[in-house]
Design a protein around this motif. Structure first.
Motif, PDB file in Angstrom:
ATOM      1  N   LEU A 155      -2.704  44.955  -6.157  1.00  0.00           N
ATOM      2  CA  LEU A 155      -2.612  43.528  -6.491  1.00  0.00           C
ATOM      3  C   LEU A 155      -3.213  43.252  -7.853  1.00  0.00           C
ATOM      4  CD1 LEU A 155      -3.519  41.896  -3.048  1.00  0.00           C
ATOM      5  CD2 LEU A 155      -1.268  41.985  -4.127  1.00  0.00           C
ATOM      6  N   GLU A 156      -4.317  43.924  -8.141  1.00  0.00           N
ATOM      7  CA  GLU A 156      -4.958  43.761  -9.448  1.00  0.00           C
ATOM      8  C   GLU A 156      -4.010  44.206 -10.560  1.00  0.00           C
ATOM      9  OE1 GLU A 156      -7.877  42.661 -12.108  1.00  0.00           O
ATOM     10  OE2 GLU A 156      -7.848  42.342  -9.929  1.00  0.00           O
ATOM     11  N   ALA A 157      -3.259  45.295 -10.299  1.00  0.00           N
ATOM     12  CA  ALA A 157      -2.334  45.817 -11.312  1.00  0.00           C
ATOM     13  C   ALA A 157      -1.112  44.916 -11.483  1.00  0.00           C
ATOM     14  CB  ALA A 157      -1.886  47.224 -10.913  1.00  0.00           C
ATOM     15  N   PHE A 158      -0.690  44.255 -10.372  1.00  0.00           N
ATOM     16  CA  PHE A 158       0.547  43.474 -10.414  1.00  0.00           C
ATOM     17  C   PHE A 158       0.345  42.026 -10.850  1.00  0.00           C
ATOM     18  CE2 PHE A 158       2.224  46.370  -6.809  1.00  0.00           C
ATOM     19  CZ  PHE A 158       2.718  47.281  -7.736  1.00  0.00           C
ATOM     20  N   LYS A 159      -0.906  41.562 -10.851  1.00  0.00           N
ATOM     21  CA  LYS A 159      -1.085  40.116 -11.029  1.00  0.00           C
ATOM     22  C   LYS A 159      -0.700  39.604 -12.405  1.00  0.00           C
ATOM     23  CE  LYS A 159      -6.057  40.214 -12.126  1.00  0.00           C
ATOM     24  NZ  LYS A 159      -7.400  39.878 -11.609  1.00  0.00           N
ATOM     25  N   SER A 160      -0.571  40.488 -13.396  1.00  0.00           N
ATOM     26  CA  SER A 160      -0.166  40.034 -14.739  1.00  0.00           C
ATOM     27  C   SER A 160       1.338  39.797 -14.837  1.00  0.00           C
ATOM     28  CB  SER A 160      -0.591  41.078 -15.787  1.00  0.00           C
ATOM     29  OG  SER A 160      -0.008  42.337 -15.486  1.00  0.00           O
ATOM     30  N   ASP A 161       2.088  40.387 -13.919  1.00  0.00           N
ATOM     31  CA  ASP A 161       3.535  40.191 -13.899  1.00  0.00           C
ATOM     32  C   ASP A 161       3.839  39.045 -12.938  1.00  0.00           C
ATOM     33  OD1 ASP A 161       6.298  40.301 -13.250  1.00  0.00           O
ATOM     34  OD2 ASP A 161       6.381  42.410 -13.836  1.00  0.00           O
ATOM     35  N   LYS A 162       4.128  37.881 -13.478  1.00  0.00           N
ATOM     36  CA  LYS A 162       4.246  36.665 -12.661  1.00  0.00           C
ATOM     37  C   LYS A 162       5.301  36.784 -11.573  1.00  0.00           C
ATOM     38  CE  LYS A 162       1.076  34.601 -15.010  1.00  0.00           C
ATOM     39  NZ  LYS A 162      -0.273  34.429 -14.423  1.00  0.00           N
ATOM     40  N   GLU A 163       6.436  37.398 -11.878  1.00  0.00           N
ATOM     41  CA  GLU A 163       7.506  37.490 -10.890  1.00  0.00           C
ATOM     42  C   GLU A 163       7.176  38.511  -9.799  1.00  0.00           C
ATOM     43  OE1 GLU A 163      12.282  38.514 -10.692  1.00  0.00           O
ATOM     44  OE2 GLU A 163      11.398  37.877 -12.598  1.00  0.00           O
ATOM     45  N   LEU A 164       6.691  39.670 -10.219  1.00  0.00           N
ATOM     46  CA  LEU A 164       6.359  40.720  -9.273  1.00  0.00           C
ATOM     47  C   LEU A 164       5.129  40.355  -8.443  1.00  0.00           C
ATOM     48  CD1 LEU A 164       6.879  43.559  -8.160  1.00  0.00           C
ATOM     49  CD2 LEU A 164       5.503  44.473 -10.046  1.00  0.00           C
ATOM     50  N   SER A 165       4.181  39.641  -9.059  1.00  0.00           N
ATOM     51  CA  SER A 165       2.923  39.348  -8.378  1.00  0.00           C
ATOM     52  C   SER A 165       3.134  38.484  -7.128  1.00  0.00           C
ATOM     53  CB  SER A 165       1.948  38.663  -9.331  1.00  0.00           C
ATOM     54  OG  SER A 165       2.491  37.439  -9.794  1.00  0.00           O
ATOM     55  N   VAL A 166       4.075  37.531  -7.167  1.00  0.00           N
ATOM     56  CA  VAL A 166       4.334  36.685  -6.004  1.00  0.00           C
ATOM     57  C   VAL A 166       4.801  37.541  -4.834  1.00  0.00           C
ATOM     58  CG1 VAL A 166       5.725  34.803  -5.069  1.00  0.00           C
ATOM     59  CG2 VAL A 166       4.894  34.679  -7.414  1.00  0.00           C
ATOM     60  N   ILE A 167       5.716  38.465  -5.129  1.00  0.00           N
ATOM     61  CA  ILE A 167       6.224  39.346  -4.078  1.00  0.00           C
ATOM     62  C   ILE A 167       5.098  40.219  -3.531  1.00  0.00           C
ATOM     63  CG2 ILE A 167       7.838  41.228  -3.556  1.00  0.00           C
ATOM     64  CD1 ILE A 167       9.606  40.134  -5.851  1.00  0.00           C
ATOM     65  N   ALA A 168       4.270  40.738  -4.439  1.00  0.00           N
ATOM     66  CA  ALA A 168       3.182  41.631  -4.034  1.00  0.00           C
ATOM     67  C   ALA A 168       2.149  40.907  -3.176  1.00  0.00           C
ATOM     68  CB  ALA A 168       2.517  42.234  -5.270  1.00  0.00           C
ATOM     69  N   PHE A 169       1.721  39.727  -3.626  1.00  0.00           N
ATOM     70  CA  PHE A 169       0.714  38.974  -2.874  1.00  0.00           C
ATOM     71  C   PHE A 169       1.252  38.512  -1.508  1.00  0.00           C
ATOM     72  CE2 PHE A 169      -1.706  38.865  -6.782  1.00  0.00           C
ATOM     73  CZ  PHE A 169      -3.021  38.794  -6.334  1.00  0.00           C
ATOM     74  N   ASN A 170       2.524  38.071  -1.482  1.00  0.00           N
ATOM     75  CA  ASN A 170       3.116  37.669  -0.199  1.00  0.00           C
ATOM     76  C   ASN A 170       3.174  38.840   0.774  1.00  0.00           C
ATOM     77  OD1 ASN A 170       3.471  35.072  -1.094  1.00  0.00           O
ATOM     78  ND2 ASN A 170       5.667  35.274  -1.491  1.00  0.00           N
ATOM     79  N   SER A 171       3.538  40.018   0.239  1.00  0.00           N
ATOM     80  CA  SER A 171       3.617  41.216   1.078  1.00  0.00           C
ATOM     81  C   SER A 171       2.232  41.585   1.616  1.00  0.00           C
ATOM     82  CB  SER A 171       4.193  42.369   0.252  1.00  0.00           C
ATOM     83  OG  SER A 171       4.296  43.534   1.044  1.00  0.00           O
ATOM     84  N   ALA A 172       1.228  41.482   0.753  1.00  0.00           N
ATOM     85  CA  ALA A 172      -0.147  41.803   1.172  1.00  0.00           C
ATOM     86  C   ALA A 172      -0.619  40.828   2.253  1.00  0.00           C
ATOM     87  CB  ALA A 172      -1.090  41.757  -0.032  1.00  0.00           C
ATOM     88  N   MET A 173      -0.361  39.527   2.046  1.00  0.00           N
ATOM     89  CA  MET A 173      -0.799  38.534   3.031  1.00  0.00           C
ATOM     90  C   MET A 173      -0.097  38.724   4.368  1.00  0.00           C
ATOM     91  SD  MET A 173      -1.489  34.977   0.935  1.00  0.00           S
ATOM     92  CE  MET A 173       0.141  34.840   0.185  1.00  0.00           C
ATOM     93  N   ALA A 174       1.192  39.062   4.308  1.00  0.00           N
ATOM     94  CA  ALA A 174       1.932  39.304   5.549  1.00  0.00           C
ATOM     95  C   ALA A 174       1.343  40.499   6.301  1.00  0.00           C
ATOM     96  CB  ALA A 174       3.414  39.548   5.247  1.00  0.00           C
ATOM     97  N   GLY A 175       0.983  41.552   5.551  1.00  0.00           N
ATOM     98  CA  GLY A 175       0.387  42.733   6.164  1.00  0.00           C
ATOM     99  C   GLY A 175      -0.976  42.439   6.777  1.00  0.00           C
ATOM    100  N   TYR A 176      -1.786  41.689   6.036  1.00  0.00           N
ATOM    101  CA  TYR A 176      -3.103  41.325   6.569  1.00  0.00           C
ATOM    102  C   TYR A 176      -2.971  40.494   7.851  1.00  0.00           C
ATOM    103  CZ  TYR A 176      -5.371  42.808   2.182  1.00  0.00           C
ATOM    104  OH  TYR A 176      -5.854  43.527   1.116  1.00  0.00           O
ATOM    105  N   ASN A 177      -2.029  39.561   7.875  1.00  0.00           N
ATOM    106  CA  ASN A 177      -1.838  38.736   9.077  1.00  0.00           C
ATOM    107  C   ASN A 177      -1.430  39.585  10.283  1.00  0.00           C
ATOM    108  OD1 ASN A 177      -2.568  36.305   7.935  1.00  0.00           O
ATOM    109  ND2 ASN A 177      -0.480  35.611   7.541  1.00  0.00           N
TER     110      ASN A 177
END
Length: 441
Positions: free
Chosen positions: A7-29
């Motif tokens: 997530l730290e690596a992806f957060k600078s890419d605005k388009e990719l970061s949304v997908i990455a953070f959503n995927s992480a949150m879904a996994g955590y849930n």
């Protein structure tokens, strides 16, 4: 740690970061790591990453699961005010909100959002119907419950066993017992299994409201409709048969229960032991106790109390003492009934010293005096001229709010008079002179 590094690596890419953070949150849930979901969402916001509808659904789900219903509501308001409200995920956001409000004791607010969903043509899931029906059933708003249930039934949206259980409980609490049978009919029509819990709830509801005979009638009706009793229902119906003296039926049910593999039910064994005791069939009661032990089912204090009472009534002190020691050996703490039972057994054979011994043990263990205990001990102290202890018993009774009936009052009064204790006689008259209708003080 890997997820956080990515997530730290992806957060600078605005388009990719949304997908990455959503995927992480879904996994955590999915892993029930809801605090991690919240942390990821906060990181997302602090880095200026725009949330989409998936982001809102994941964070609402996390707050919903940790019970922060106010946060769910505020996130939904934020979601609804955004331009994302017409996305395909809107029904999911509404469902989380409705479920959250319903479970937090705010069913009428949930109902408003439910109606809003329908106005907007959004899909209403079975989860929303279940949450609303359960919530309104809990507060016994029958009109709304039946409207929602009828609508859900038409749309084939109700299959949750908890919904049917809540409906049955609501109708029982409101005294609408026949409607519980309609619940079973709907379940059968929908091919939903009538659980042992629901079966037992209905049988016990009839028993409590209309008596054991009615419970037996409804049990037999439900059996004809294909309902299968489990351990709890068997225990309830065995108790019903025992209570109205249908001993043969009780034995048949008990045997059937054991054949079905439900051979470790303490409640059913207790009912059978009590039934045999009431009928004076002490040997049969002891056989049931032996069966329990053979099946690895541990007798409880209630069972020992019943057995000691049976043997005490026929003055079999040897067996009473054996059961008392066995109960202690199994580390079962005697209760008030245990002490009253064993004291009464010794009192029947006029072993007053043993009565006093057990009474003193009972009081040392913090036992409070009820009318049954007082009735026995007033007689014991009177017969043995233990006047000081009789006076102390009467004082303790007054302090603990235990009433004397007329018989015990006169017994205590005569003992004090025979001992020439006029002051104590006057004290007793003063403190226990509230005779009502000649029977109670």
């Amino acid at each position: 740690m890997v997820a956080e590094a990515l997530l730290e690596a992806f957060k600078s890419d605005k388009e990719l970061s949304v997908i990455a953070f959503n995927s992480a949150m879904a996994g955590y849930n999915k892993l029930h790591m809801f605090r991690s979901t919240i942390a990821a969402y906060e990181t997302m916001k602090s880095n200026g990453i725009s949330q989409d509808s998936e982001s809102y659904c994941q964070i609402m789900e996390a707050y919903h699961r940790i019970g922060d219903m106010d946060k769910v509501s505020s996130l939904f308001d934020e979601f609804e005010s955004s331009k994302l409200k017409l996305t395909p995920l809107a029904p999911r956001a509404y469902s989380i909100l409705c479920d959250s409000l319903a479970k937090s004791g705010r069913p009428y607010e949930a109902l408003e959002y439910f109606r809003d969903m329908k106005k907007k043509g959004l899909f209403v899931s079975s989860l929303v119907y279940s949450s609303l029906i359960i919530s309104f059933a809990s507060i016994r708003d029958i009109t709304i419950v039946e409207e929602l249930f009828e609508e859900a039934e038409e749309r084939k949206m109700v299959r949750d066993p908890e919904v049917f259980l809540k409906l049955a409980l609501m109708y029982i609490e409101e005294g609408l017992l026949e409607k519980t049978l309609d619940v079973v009919r709907v379940m059968n029509d929908a091919n939903v299994k009538v659980s042992d819990c629901i079966f037992c709830t209905i049988v016990n509801g009839f028993s409590k409201r209309r008596g054991f005979q009615s419970a037996i009638v409804v049990y037999e009706q439900l059996i004809l409709q294909g309902c299968k009793p489990g351990q709890v229902t068997y225990a309830s119906i065995i108790n019903a048969y025992c209570r109205i003296g249908l001993n043969t039926k009780a034995k048949m049910m008990f045997s059937e229960m054991q054949q079905k593999g439900f051979d470790k039910c303490v409640v059913a064994y207790s009912s059978m032991i009590a039934m045999y005791g009431k009928a004076g069939m002490i040997r049969d009661a002891m056989k049931v106790l032996a069966q329990m032990k053979a099946k690895g089912c541990q007798p409880n204090v209630w069972i020992y109390n019943s057995l000691m009472d049976m043997h005490g009534r026929v003055k079999n002190l040897r067996q009473v003492e054996k059961l008392w020691k066995e109960m202690k050996r199994r580390k079962l703490a005697p209760d008030k009934v245990s002490y009253t039972t064993v004291i009464s057994a010794y009192n029947r054979v006029r072993e007053c010293e043993m009565c006093v011994k057990f009474y003193q043990e009972f009081r040392l263990n913090g036992g409070s005096i009820d009318k049954a205990m007082a009735g026995t001990m007033v007689g014991v102290f009177s017969k043995t001229s233990r006047i000081d202890e009789l006076v102390r018993l009467l004082q303790d009774m007054k302090a603990e709010g235990t009433e004397l009936d007329g018989r015990l009052y006169h017994s205590a009064m005569n003992a004090l008079r025979d001992a020439g204790l006029e002051n104590q006689v006057k004290w007793l008259q003063k403190n226990f002179d509230a005779m009502q209708h000649g029977t109670q003080l």
